[in-house]
Scaffold this active site. Structure first.
Site, PDB file in Angstrom:
ATOM      1  CE  LYS A   1     -11.301 -30.911  15.727  1.00  0.00           C
ATOM      2  NZ  LYS A   1     -10.591 -32.230  14.800  1.00  0.00           N
TER       3      LYS A   1
ATOM      4  CD  GLU B   1      -5.936 -29.375   9.566  1.00  0.00           C
ATOM      5  OE1 GLU B   1      -4.587 -28.893   9.776  1.00  0.00           O
ATOM      6  OE2 GLU B   1      -6.474 -29.815  10.142  1.00  0.00           O
TER       7      GLU B   1
ATOM      8  CB  SER C   1     -16.504 -34.124  20.088  1.00  0.00           C
ATOM      9  OG  SER C   1     -17.661 -34.117  19.219  1.00  0.00           O
TER      10      SER C   1
END
Lengths: 257, 393
Positions: B89, B111, B377
């Site tokens: 991210k 968010e 991830s």
């Protein structure tokens, strides 16, 4: 054939008032009662809110009324059933306001056909892109003599406002400020500039101002610069489940006078 | 068939910008500038320098020997879990924060579901001195407490989303509403390849560093820049989009997207959007969506807070519809077992999201020379309590 909304703005007797309510709120079967009371009251245009699970442009009041309506069991088939007698109840222009997903899922053509059958005059879908409308949906709306009302805000460019004007959507929904529904009004030089600026554009489509209007003072102000005002959240707050007719009559009198 | 986005933000029939007029100026501003700014040499230089020295890129491409033995193929792990803040991210958060600064924005909102995007955004904002508000569903705040505390320590304000089901979908609604009410000085860093155009394309490009590195690393380690399979979990789909990007139009590479089946595809408690969704519009874009017959968005379920989004990015919806992507579904239990298995075989505790991608390997019969890259991830630190509660180790 003329759409009912076109007649309304030809009558110059007084400023126009549009009232929004959420179908299925406060109770599932209140739709007809509210329609009858609005028809009786001094209201020019009626907006019926189609409750949606994710209403992005709405503030807390309309969100909560939508959630309650969905919990009550409101859905599109029920709404169209409730509107079967619409034209026996009122001859005022009636618009359905909601979000694209409900219409797309129902089937745009089928949805428009149902609207035409019951006598709805148009749709207000805040998340309908103009590009998509022109590309895919306009012919369907025209086939069923439905208007599609576009929104403009203080930040909408002049070029885009002219484009909206060219769509002849019955009226232009002027969002009063950069906000979701139900915001506060108060003194705002920016809003006044915006109202004057749009008035000076001499658009061919009538303009109604919404978002944040809750009383006579605010309604009077928009009436000076536009063709009328739209009230939603304040109306929903004023609805009294034990005395719908009385609370509606009282509210409309309050904002009118 | 070429997989690419068109000028209106569509991948095939999915994408677009179904936004209230109130957001139109913000989206137009972004659409008119994101490519121009992100392709300026100074921007690229600053972004790459931060990715290298701050994030810790390139992340390793690790040949997992014991996992390879088990599956009878060469299984590589793209170690996005080794990024600063523990997941992929951060790539996008830094990219968008840099972009926001260049657009003259003073404040950031975001968010978050599992909290990884919130932490990444709070980190990028601390680094670049931007005030930051992160919207998070009340339910997710309870599930992911350590990440809530991390965001607060980093200086972000965490705002509970109390509407609807109080999870990621509602956090996204609240963030968009906040943006509508504060359009001038605020940029909304969306964390996945979702939202109105240009967000899906912009996030995909910021995450494409994953497949870019993969190509170079495979070339060095295997003498070819393309694997036979790239496997990634999909909620909204940002890690998958980044891992697939440079292979989208190389049809020799099988692109495997793994969705969370929750308690099972037929259980009524699932987040497998492609299996149980239908075409619809949510959060400003057209995609496959979990919804009722009446078009009301329904609540997905997964043990992983990062995968229980009711939609899927428009790129992935198109990969599914066009059959370019292979979609697999993994239950909570299969994912938790695969997470524990990787921990014991390779000494890597993966995020529960990532564990879904690993579990999907069991659904293939590989050839022994097949090169398979699993995009790892994120790491599982944030999920320790979930592993402990599941108790399967």
């Amino acid at each position: 054939m003329k759409n009912r909304i076109e007649h309304i703005f030809q009558q110059k007797d007084k400023e126009k008032l549009t009232i929004y309510f959420t179908a299925g709120y406060p109770n599932l079967n209140d739709t007809k009662t509210i329609l009858k009371a609005l028809d009786k009251a001094d209201v020019d245009v009626i907006e019926i809110g189609m409750p949606y699970s994710d209403p992005l442009a709405d503030g807390p009041t309309i969100q909560q009324s939508s959630m309650k309506a969905l919990d009550n069991g409101m859905n599109l088939n029920t709404l169209f059933d409730q509107l079967a007698d619409l034209r026996k109840i009122t001859d005022k222009p009636v618009f359905i306001m909601g979000y694209c997903n409900n219409v797309l899922k129902y089937g745009t053509e089928k949805f428009c056909q149902k609207c035409a059958e019951v006598g709805v005059d148009g749709l207000i879908l805040p998340d309908m892109p103009m590009h998509e409308f022109k590309l895919q949906f306009k012919p369907i709306f025209e086939k069923y003599n439905l208007k599609n009302v576009f929104l403009i805000t203080p930040k909408t460019s002049e070029e885009r406002i002219r484009e909206v004007d060219a769509q002849e959507g019955g009226f232009i929904y002027m969002v009063s400020s950069s906000s979701t529904t139900g915001g506060s009004w108060g003194d705002s030089p920016e809003r006044l500039d915006y109202l004057k600026r749009i008035q000076a554009m001499n658009l061919k489509t009538p303009r109604m101002v919404g978002f944040g209007i809750s009383d006579h003072e605010a309604l009077s102000m928009v009436n000076e610069y536009a063709d009328g005002g739209i009230i939603g959240s304040a109306f929903i707050k004023a609805l009294d489940g034990d005395d719908l007719e009385g609370s509606i009559e009282g509210f409309v009198n309050m904002v009118r006078n | 068939m070429e997989i690419k986005i068109d000028e209106n933000g569509y991948y095939g029939e999915f994408g677009g910008a179904y936004i209230p007029e109130l957001l139109h100026p913000n989206i137009e501003e972004l659409k008119n500038n994101y490519l121009k700014i992100s392709q300026e040499p100074e921007f690229i230089e600053e972004f790459k320098a931060l990715l290298k020295d701050y994030v810790g890129r390139p992340t390793p491409l690790y040949l997992a020997k014991r996992l390879s033995e088990k599956h009878g193929a060469k299984i590589y792990l793209k170690r996005e879990d080794l990024n600063h803040t523990g997941a992929h991210k951060i790539n996008n958060a830094i990219g968008q924060a840099l972009l926001a600064k260049r657009l003259g924005k003073k404040k950031i909102i975001a968010e978050t579901g599992a909290g990884q995007h919130g932490v990444a955004t709070a980190t990028a904002c601390a680094l670049l001195d931007l005030p930051c508000k992160v919207f998070m569903g009340e339910v997710d705040m309870e599930r992911q407490k350590p990440n809530v505390e991390r965001m607060k320590i980093l200086g972000a304000e965490v705002i509970p989303a109390t509407s609807g089901s109080r999870t990621l979908k509602d956090a996204t609604n609240e963030a968009m509403r906040y943006w509508i009410n504060n359009p001038d000085d605020t940029h909304y860093i969306i964390g996945s390849v979702v939202g109105p155009h240009p967000f899906p394309d912009m996030v995909t490009r910021f995450q494409s560093v994953i497949s870019e590195e993969m190509m170079a690393q495979l070339q060095e380690q295997e003498g070819t820049n393309a694997p036979d399979y790239v496997v990634a979990c999909v909620g909204g789909g940002s890690n998958a989009a980044g891992a697939f990007y440079h292979y989208l139009n190389n049809e020799k590479v099988k692109l495997v997207a793994v969705e969370a089946a929750g308690h099972g595809l037929d259980s009524g408690e699932t987040a497998a959007t492609t299996a149980r969704g239908s075409a619809g519009v949510l959060h400003g874009f057209k995609t496959l969506l979990m919804q009722s017959e009446d078009g009301q968005v329904t609540e997905p379920y997964s043990i992983s807070a990062g995968l229980d989004y009711p939609g899927i990015g428009p790129l992935h919806a198109h990969l599914y519809a066009s059959k370019r992507g292979i979609f697999k579904y993994v239950t909570d239990k299969e994912a938790m077992d695969a997470g524990v298995e990787l921990s014991k075989l390779e000494g890597i505790i993966p995020a529960v999201e990532t564990a879904h991608a690993l579990a999907a390997l069991d659904q293939f019969e590989f050839k022994k020379d097949d090169i398979v890259v699993v995009n790892l991830s994120g790491r599982g630190d944030k999920d320790l309590q979930t592993y402990i509660n599941f108790g399967n180790y």
